[in-house]
Design a protein around this motif. Structure first.
Motif, mmCIF file in Angstrom:
data_model
loop_
_atom_site.group_PDB
_atom_site.id
_atom_site.type_symbol
_atom_site.label_atom_id
_atom_site.label_comp_id
_atom_site.label_asym_id
_atom_site.label_seq_id
_atom_site.Cartn_x
_atom_site.Cartn_y
_atom_site.Cartn_z
ATOM 1 N N LEU A 63 0.720 -1.105 0.220
ATOM 2 C CA LEU A 63 -0.605 0.463 0.304
ATOM 3 C C LEU A 63 0.852 1.084 -0.133
ATOM 4 O O LEU A 63 0.136 2.457 -0.399
ATOM 5 C CB LEU A 63 -1.274 -0.252 1.457
ATOM 6 C CG LEU A 63 -1.581 -0.998 1.403
ATOM 7 C CD1 LEU A 63 -3.175 -0.698 2.514
ATOM 8 C CD2 LEU A 63 -2.689 -1.258 0.255
ATOM 9 N N THR A 64 1.958 1.486 0.785
ATOM 10 C CA THR A 64 2.401 2.480 0.796
ATOM 11 C C THR A 64 3.182 2.615 -0.581
ATOM 12 O O THR A 64 3.363 4.300 -1.184
ATOM 13 C CB THR A 64 4.305 2.040 1.835
ATOM 14 O OG1 THR A 64 3.006 2.324 2.909
ATOM 15 C CG2 THR A 64 4.773 2.987 1.561
ATOM 16 N N PHE A 65 4.147 1.221 -1.543
ATOM 17 C CA PHE A 65 4.268 1.880 -2.683
ATOM 18 C C PHE A 65 3.122 2.304 -4.091
ATOM 19 O O PHE A 65 3.177 4.129 -4.354
ATOM 20 C CB PHE A 65 4.436 0.334 -3.233
ATOM 21 C CG PHE A 65 5.569 0.414 -4.669
ATOM 22 C CD1 PHE A 65 6.538 1.425 -5.185
ATOM 23 C CD2 PHE A 65 4.056 -0.133 -5.984
ATOM 24 C CE1 PHE A 65 6.425 1.321 -7.328
ATOM 25 C CE2 PHE A 65 4.710 -0.056 -7.098
ATOM 26 C CZ PHE A 65 5.458 0.063 -7.387
ATOM 27 N N PHE A 66 2.123 2.269 -3.405
ATOM 28 C CA PHE A 66 0.819 2.287 -4.430
ATOM 29 C C PHE A 66 0.967 3.924 -3.737
ATOM 30 O O PHE A 66 -0.069 4.654 -4.830
ATOM 31 C CB PHE A 66 -0.935 1.480 -3.616
ATOM 32 C CG PHE A 66 -0.900 0.138 -4.454
ATOM 33 C CD1 PHE A 66 0.671 -0.025 -4.938
ATOM 34 C CD2 PHE A 66 -1.860 -0.487 -3.506
ATOM 35 C CE1 PHE A 66 0.212 -1.345 -5.190
ATOM 36 C CE2 PHE A 66 -1.453 -2.052 -4.229
ATOM 37 C CZ PHE A 66 -0.399 -2.536 -4.850
ATOM 38 N N LEU A 67 0.415 4.361 -2.720
ATOM 39 C CA LEU A 67 0.218 5.186 -1.900
ATOM 40 C C LEU A 67 1.008 6.795 -2.962
ATOM 41 O O LEU A 67 0.812 7.478 -3.548
ATOM 42 C CB LEU A 67 0.688 5.839 -0.932
ATOM 43 C CG LEU A 67 -0.587 5.677 0.057
ATOM 44 C CD1 LEU A 67 -0.198 5.270 1.421
ATOM 45 C CD2 LEU A 67 -2.104 6.601 -0.493
ATOM 46 N N ASN A 68 2.295 6.175 -3.073
ATOM 47 C CA ASN A 68 3.323 7.339 -3.955
ATOM 48 C C ASN A 68 3.422 7.609 -4.952
ATOM 49 O O ASN A 68 3.655 8.165 -5.735
ATOM 50 C CB ASN A 68 4.748 6.139 -3.942
ATOM 51 C CG ASN A 68 5.564 6.299 -1.880
ATOM 52 O OD1 ASN A 68 4.577 7.322 -1.101
ATOM 53 N ND2 ASN A 68 6.562 5.447 -0.945
ATOM 54 N N CYS A 69 3.117 5.810 -5.416
ATOM 55 C CA CYS A 69 2.672 6.241 -6.794
ATOM 56 C C CYS A 69 1.302 6.427 -7.771
ATOM 57 O O CYS A 69 1.213 7.671 -8.313
ATOM 58 C CB CYS A 69 2.396 4.489 -7.751
ATOM 59 S SG CYS A 69 3.762 3.357 -7.844
ATOM 60 N N ILE A 70 0.056 6.311 -6.419
ATOM 61 C CA ILE A 70 -1.178 7.672 -7.097
ATOM 62 C C ILE A 70 -0.142 9.333 -7.079
ATOM 63 O O ILE A 70 -0.677 10.047 -7.579
ATOM 64 C CB ILE A 70 -1.683 7.172 -6.086
ATOM 65 C CG1 ILE A 70 -1.869 5.893 -6.463
ATOM 66 C CG2 ILE A 70 -3.114 7.669 -6.531
ATOM 67 C CD1 ILE A 70 -3.152 4.918 -5.562
ATOM 68 N N LYS A 71 -0.011 9.317 -5.556
ATOM 69 C CA LYS A 71 0.448 10.401 -5.672
ATOM 70 C C LYS A 71 1.061 11.259 -6.773
ATOM 71 O O LYS A 71 0.865 12.902 -6.777
ATOM 72 C CB LYS A 71 0.568 11.026 -4.160
ATOM 73 C CG LYS A 71 -0.130 10.486 -2.604
ATOM 74 C CD LYS A 71 0.855 10.892 -1.675
ATOM 75 C CE LYS A 71 -0.257 10.868 -0.350
ATOM 76 N NZ LYS A 71 0.323 10.815 0.886
ATOM 77 N N ASN A 72 2.051 10.479 -7.379
ATOM 78 C CA ASN A 72 3.031 10.860 -8.304
ATOM 79 C C ASN A 72 2.379 10.991 -9.823
ATOM 80 O O ASN A 72 3.410 10.798 -10.789
ATOM 81 C CB ASN A 72 4.649 10.089 -8.309
ATOM 82 C CG ASN A 72 4.943 10.984 -6.720
ATOM 83 O OD1 ASN A 72 4.989 12.711 -6.510
ATOM 84 N ND2 ASN A 72 5.225 9.807 -6.344
ATOM 85 N N LYS A 73 1.047 10.550 -9.824
ATOM 86 C CA LYS A 73 0.344 9.647 -11.453
ATOM 87 C C LYS A 73 1.739 8.665 -11.627
ATOM 88 O O LYS A 73 1.418 8.752 -13.113
ATOM 89 C CB LYS A 73 0.840 11.174 -11.853
ATOM 90 C CG LYS A 73 -0.516 11.847 -11.130
ATOM 91 C CD LYS A 73 -1.599 11.376 -11.085
ATOM 92 C CE LYS A 73 -3.046 12.399 -10.199
ATOM 93 N NZ LYS A 73 -3.968 11.863 -10.349
ATOM 94 N N ASP A 74 2.355 7.859 -11.521
ATOM 95 C CA ASP A 74 3.127 6.886 -11.923
ATOM 96 C C ASP A 74 2.484 5.641 -12.698
ATOM 97 O O ASP A 74 2.145 5.304 -11.795
ATOM 98 C CB ASP A 74 4.467 6.492 -10.563
ATOM 99 C CG ASP A 74 5.041 5.865 -10.774
ATOM 100 O OD1 ASP A 74 5.068 4.846 -12.488
ATOM 101 O OD2 ASP A 74 6.309 5.503 -10.212
#
Length: 276
Positions: A76-87
């Motif tokens: 979930l931490t990886f998901f959060l970072n990707c979503i916030k950075n539009k990755d």
């Protein structure tokens, strides 16, 4: 023998013609991007080794190095970072590697073997999906099962829809997918998702005990699961199309959704600290 891995431990039990792969993690017991990348190499090594008739194989068993957790699923931490950075690229790589892993498990790594998940702790999200990809699920009474994604306005995108709707009636499958509820192993057994609850023994002893009970009928069991996959075929294309929807849904999550995801991450971190 198989190479050494950081995220997977493999043992071959020749007397049972069984390979046991154990999920290992550092920190929160979930599936990380590095772990999924390594799993691709592990899957190829496994196929190479057991294609060789020097190592007869009847059963492929997965379990966890954690006593109380089979796997908590997505990072979930990886998901959060990707979503916030539009990755989108990062999310899609993670999703596609997850589908590669699920499909390898579902097809028994293209080997002539029956797959068994030994679930002795919580199997949430992708951990639940991983267990469902096996032919058989052996559990103990303490294990819990959940697809929590709806709690943060997302859906389980790595096999849950395809597997649940094939294994259960539509009403029950929808209840599990929509509700986000935590289910006991007894409830999962009553649904028909778990094949046996084994409390007499733990770990590899539980696997040996179970295999001893079913091995006399191996020819039937192996043929049975092959037939089921012909009657209810699951193609990798279906899994990829669904996980593409999941990637798109991730990028549509709002601030409130992400906050609820963060609360779950914080709860996982607190639980981890309590066990250290």
């Amino acid at each position: 023998m198989l190479n050494q891995y950081k995220h997977v431990e493999v043992n071959y039990l020749p007397e049972m013609e069984t390979a046991v792969w154990k999920i290992k993690t550092e920190g929160i017991p979930n599936f990380t991007l590095d772990g999924l990348r390594e799993f691709t190499r592990f899957a190829e090594d496994l196929k190479i080794m057991f294609t060789d008739n020097s190592y007869p194989l009847k059963y492929l068993v997965s379990c966890s190095a954690h006593e109380e957790v089979y796997n908590l699923g997505g990072d979930l931490t990886f998901f959060l970072n990707c979503i916030k950075n539009k990755d989108e690229e990062g999310l899609r790589e993670y999703a596609y590697l997850s589908i590669d892993a699920i499909y390898n498990i579902y097809t028994s790594f293209d080997l002539s073997a029956v797959s068994i998940a030994l679930v002795e702790g919580n199997a949430y999200g992708g951990g639940f999906e991983c267990a469902m990809a096996h032919d058989l699920i052996l559990s103990n009474s303490k294990a819990k099962f959940c697809l929590p994604e709806k709690k943060f306005n997302l859906f389980p995108g790595m096999g849950a829809y395809s597997l649940l709707c094939r294994k259960l009636n539509f009403k029950t499958a929808t209840e599990i997918l929509y509700g986000g509820n935590v289910y006991s192993s007894k409830e999962m057994f009553d649904f028909g998702l778990i094949d046996r609850i084994e409390d007499e023994k733990v770990g590899i002893d539980a696997v040996k005990n179970y295999i001893e009970k079913i091995d006399r009928d191996y020819n039937f069991n192996h043929s049975h699961f092959q037939c089921l996959k012909k009657v209810f075929p699951l193609q990798k294309k279906e899994l990829l199309e669904i996980t593409n929807i999941w990637v798109d849904a991730c990028l549509k999550m709002n601030i409130s959704d992400l906050r609820r995801m963060e609360l779950i991450v914080n709860a996982q971190n607190r639980k981890l600290k309590q066990t250290l």
